[in-house]
Design a protein around this motif. Structure first.
Motif, mmCIF file in Angstrom:
data_model
loop_
_atom_site.group_PDB
_atom_site.id
_atom_site.type_symbol
_atom_site.label_atom_id
_atom_site.label_comp_id
_atom_site.label_asym_id
_atom_site.label_seq_id
_atom_site.Cartn_x
_atom_site.Cartn_y
_atom_site.Cartn_z
ATOM 1 N N LEU A 89 0.817 -1.212 0.000
ATOM 2 C CA LEU A 89 0.000 0.000 0.000
ATOM 3 C C LEU A 89 0.850 1.261 0.000
ATOM 4 O O LEU A 89 0.465 2.272 -0.601
ATOM 5 C CB LEU A 89 -0.939 -0.014 1.211
ATOM 6 C CG LEU A 89 -2.028 -1.082 1.167
ATOM 7 C CD1 LEU A 89 -2.747 -1.185 2.509
ATOM 8 C CD2 LEU A 89 -3.034 -0.770 0.061
ATOM 9 N N ARG A 90 1.988 1.219 0.649
ATOM 10 C CA ARG A 90 2.871 2.393 0.608
ATOM 11 C C ARG A 90 3.409 2.618 -0.804
ATOM 12 O O ARG A 90 3.690 3.760 -1.192
ATOM 13 C CB ARG A 90 4.018 2.230 1.604
ATOM 14 C CG ARG A 90 3.607 2.445 3.059
ATOM 15 C CD ARG A 90 4.813 2.483 3.972
ATOM 16 N NE ARG A 90 4.476 2.642 5.369
ATOM 17 C CZ ARG A 90 4.212 3.804 5.975
ATOM 18 N NH1 ARG A 90 4.239 4.921 5.255
ATOM 19 N NH2 ARG A 90 3.936 3.857 7.248
ATOM 20 N N ALA A 91 3.558 1.539 -1.559
ATOM 21 C CA ALA A 91 4.007 1.672 -2.943
ATOM 22 C C ALA A 91 2.896 2.183 -3.855
ATOM 23 O O ALA A 91 3.158 2.887 -4.839
ATOM 24 C CB ALA A 91 4.529 0.330 -3.454
ATOM 25 N N LEU A 92 1.645 1.855 -3.523
ATOM 26 C CA LEU A 92 0.516 2.218 -4.383
ATOM 27 C C LEU A 92 -0.009 3.627 -4.125
ATOM 28 O O LEU A 92 -0.508 4.282 -5.047
ATOM 29 C CB LEU A 92 -0.621 1.215 -4.187
ATOM 30 C CG LEU A 92 -0.381 -0.212 -4.691
ATOM 31 C CD1 LEU A 92 -1.557 -1.110 -4.325
ATOM 32 C CD2 LEU A 92 -0.158 -0.215 -6.200
ATOM 33 N N PHE A 93 0.081 4.094 -2.889
ATOM 34 C CA PHE A 93 -0.498 5.393 -2.535
ATOM 35 C C PHE A 93 0.599 6.422 -2.303
ATOM 36 O O PHE A 93 1.696 6.082 -1.851
ATOM 37 C CB PHE A 93 -1.363 5.269 -1.281
ATOM 38 C CG PHE A 93 -2.648 4.524 -1.503
ATOM 39 C CD1 PHE A 93 -3.810 5.205 -1.835
ATOM 40 C CD2 PHE A 93 -2.689 3.137 -1.393
ATOM 41 C CE1 PHE A 93 -4.996 4.526 -2.044
ATOM 42 C CE2 PHE A 93 -3.881 2.446 -1.600
ATOM 43 C CZ PHE A 93 -5.034 3.140 -1.928
ATOM 44 N N PRO A 94 0.328 7.693 -2.604
ATOM 45 C CA PRO A 94 1.350 8.734 -2.433
ATOM 46 C C PRO A 94 1.705 8.939 -0.961
ATOM 47 O O PRO A 94 0.871 8.759 -0.072
ATOM 48 C CB PRO A 94 0.682 9.979 -3.018
ATOM 49 C CG PRO A 94 -0.785 9.705 -2.950
ATOM 50 C CD PRO A 94 -0.937 8.229 -3.150
ATOM 51 N N TYR B 115 4.038 6.658 11.191
ATOM 52 C CA TYR B 115 2.690 6.076 11.268
ATOM 53 C C TYR B 115 1.602 7.063 11.685
ATOM 54 O O TYR B 115 0.456 6.647 11.893
ATOM 55 C CB TYR B 115 2.692 4.897 12.249
ATOM 56 C CG TYR B 115 3.448 3.699 11.740
ATOM 57 C CD1 TYR B 115 3.016 3.013 10.615
ATOM 58 C CD2 TYR B 115 4.608 3.255 12.359
ATOM 59 C CE1 TYR B 115 3.701 1.908 10.127
ATOM 60 C CE2 TYR B 115 5.305 2.152 11.891
ATOM 61 C CZ TYR B 115 4.845 1.482 10.776
ATOM 62 O OH TYR B 115 5.527 0.396 10.297
ATOM 63 N N LEU B 116 1.932 8.345 11.796
ATOM 64 C CA LEU B 116 0.948 9.314 12.260
ATOM 65 C C LEU B 116 -0.329 9.274 11.432
ATOM 66 O O LEU B 116 -1.442 9.341 11.967
ATOM 67 C CB LEU B 116 1.553 10.717 12.242
ATOM 68 C CG LEU B 116 0.636 11.846 12.716
ATOM 69 C CD1 LEU B 116 0.237 11.645 14.174
ATOM 70 C CD2 LEU B 116 1.319 13.198 12.536
ATOM 71 N N PRO C 211 -0.073 13.148 3.577
ATOM 72 C CA PRO C 211 -1.018 12.846 4.668
ATOM 73 C C PRO C 211 -2.312 12.198 4.179
ATOM 74 O O PRO C 211 -2.772 11.206 4.744
ATOM 75 C CB PRO C 211 -1.270 14.218 5.297
ATOM 76 C CG PRO C 211 0.016 14.959 5.069
ATOM 77 C CD PRO C 211 0.490 14.495 3.714
ATOM 78 N N ARG C 212 -2.895 12.751 3.108
ATOM 79 C CA ARG C 212 -4.134 12.179 2.582
ATOM 80 C C ARG C 212 -3.903 10.779 2.019
ATOM 81 O O ARG C 212 -4.689 9.850 2.263
ATOM 82 C CB ARG C 212 -4.702 13.093 1.493
ATOM 83 C CG ARG C 212 -5.968 12.542 0.840
ATOM 84 C CD ARG C 212 -6.494 13.503 -0.221
ATOM 85 N NE ARG C 212 -7.580 12.908 -0.972
ATOM 86 C CZ ARG C 212 -8.838 12.835 -0.573
ATOM 87 N NH1 ARG C 212 -9.176 13.313 0.618
ATOM 88 N NH2 ARG C 212 -9.765 12.277 -1.329
ATOM 89 N N GLY C 213 -2.831 10.605 1.280
ATOM 90 C CA GLY C 213 -2.530 9.304 0.700
ATOM 91 C C GLY C 213 -2.300 8.248 1.767
ATOM 92 O O GLY C 213 -2.775 7.107 1.642
ATOM 93 N N GLU C 214 -1.585 8.622 2.817
ATOM 94 C CA GLU C 214 -1.321 7.657 3.883
ATOM 95 C C GLU C 214 -2.574 7.362 4.698
ATOM 96 O O GLU C 214 -2.757 6.232 5.163
ATOM 97 C CB GLU C 214 -0.200 8.174 4.777
ATOM 98 C CG GLU C 214 1.152 8.183 4.076
ATOM 99 C CD GLU C 214 2.307 8.473 5.009
ATOM 100 O OE1 GLU C 214 2.067 8.708 6.207
ATOM 101 O OE2 GLU C 214 3.460 8.455 4.534
ATOM 102 N N LEU C 215 -3.450 8.347 4.882
ATOM 103 C CA LEU C 215 -4.722 8.084 5.558
ATOM 104 C C LEU C 215 -5.561 7.080 4.786
ATOM 105 O O LEU C 215 -6.138 6.151 5.359
ATOM 106 C CB LEU C 215 -5.503 9.389 5.742
ATOM 107 C CG LEU C 215 -5.099 10.299 6.892
ATOM 108 C CD1 LEU C 215 -5.851 11.622 6.806
ATOM 109 C CD2 LEU C 215 -5.376 9.623 8.235
#
Length: 325
Positions: free
Chosen positions: A44-49, A196-197, A52-56
């Motif tokens: 998922l870290r590879a797929l999403f930017p 991980y915030l 903050p929004r991407g990690e949420l």
């Protein structure tokens, strides 16, 4: 599977946990969940930017996939076993109930810390306690090691024992697996640090929600168990009511407060995490210093609360069913 069957399976699983704990050589669903989380995080870290929004969003997807896959796997396993033979299905429910409880393993791991404090070196005690806490241990003296172990037993009495018992009693192994998946996610990604915030926020909030009621029940049960277990029941209630909200998490301090009061010691306070001092309020009163024997005392308190939980969640419903049939 009927309610009576899964409550009976839970009772047997509870007994197996007390007898055997979790052998390190045996396959375990929590280790499988941990591997799933680690794999999904990397994907998922590879797929999403990495915003903050991407990690949420990625964290939300992680929570949905982990909980869904874990619960679905439990349902499929139980269905396949039950399809082969009803008794095999019952045995599968017993097995999962047993594996989702951690009373014996919590006691065994804390006992290693006690034995190192009594018969080993401080470095051995620090190594033993590092296996069950997330804080930095290299600065801990003997009192600090004992205190860390007591806090771990007290806190995990809720999410490792009482809460799984409640979810297993209500919804059998599938609901128990759902809870354990969320709880494992929180322990792996639910940190308020730079990494991980945002990514771990969904898992942390979901864990807070699931543990809201169980944490409070666990705190009450520890207070009720204090006097029968040979501890200060009156002080357990006093400290529980006074200090149970002294934590950033809405759930973590309830059982710690009950244990601190029951044992007449002070727990929590500031600790070092990843080289940084984290300021936290103390829980309880320093009526005496924490000592190695408090690890054994907290284990006994945890066991007593677990037995009360079994009576409340499992024994009484079974007795009421028998009375009405």
């Amino acid at each position: 599977m009927s309610a009576v069957s899964h409550l009976t399976a839970l009772l047997l699983g509870f007994c197996l946990d007390l007898l055997w704990g979790d052998p390190h050589w045996a396959p375990h669903p929590v280790r499988a969940i941990g591997a799933l989380i680690a794999g999904l995080e990397k994907l998922l870290r590879a797929l999403f930017p990495a915003t903050p929004r991407g990690e949420l969003i990625a964290g939300g997807v992680l929570a949905a996939l982990t909980a869904g896959i874990s619960t679905g796997a439990a349902c499929l396993f139980l269905w396949l076993c039950g399809h082969i033979h009803p008794w095999l299905g019952f045995g599968a429910q017993v097995l999962l109930s047993y594996q989702l409880l951690a009373a014996r393993s919590l006691r065994d791991e804390s006992l290693k810390v006690y034995q190192a404090l009594r018969h080993g070196t401080l470095d051995e005690a620090r190594q033993a306690v590092s296996m069950i806490v997330g804080r930095d241990v290299d600065r801990l003296d003997e009192t600090g090691v004992a205190k860390a172990a007591v806090e771990t037993v007290a806190e995990n009495a809720s999410d490792g024992v009482i809460a799984p018992l409640l979810f297993l009693a209500v919804g059998g192994a599938p609901l128990g697996m759902f809870y354990k998946a969320v709880n494992t996610m929180d322990s792996m990604v639910g940190y308020r640090n730079e990494k991980y915030l945002y990514f771990g926020r969904c898992a942390a909030r979901l864990d807070d929600l699931l543990n809201f009621l169980p944490a409070r029940i666990a705190g009450v049960l520890m207070c009720l168990a204090a006097r029968p277990a040979g501890f200060d029941g009156k002080n357990a209630w006093r400290i529980f009511l006074r200090d149970r909200r002294k934590h950033k998490s809405p759930n973590s301090a309830h059982t710690e407060a009950a244990a601190a009061g029951a044992l007449d010691v002070e727990l929590a306070g500031s600790s070092w995490y990843f080289g940084e001092l984290v300021e936290k309020p103390a829980i309880g009163d320093p009526l005496r210093p924490v000592e190695a024997a408090d690890i054994l005392r907290c284990d006994r308190l945890m066991y007593a609360a677990a037995f009360l939980a079994m009576v409340l969640f499992c024994g009484l419903p079974l007795l009421l069913h028998l009375a009405w049939t």
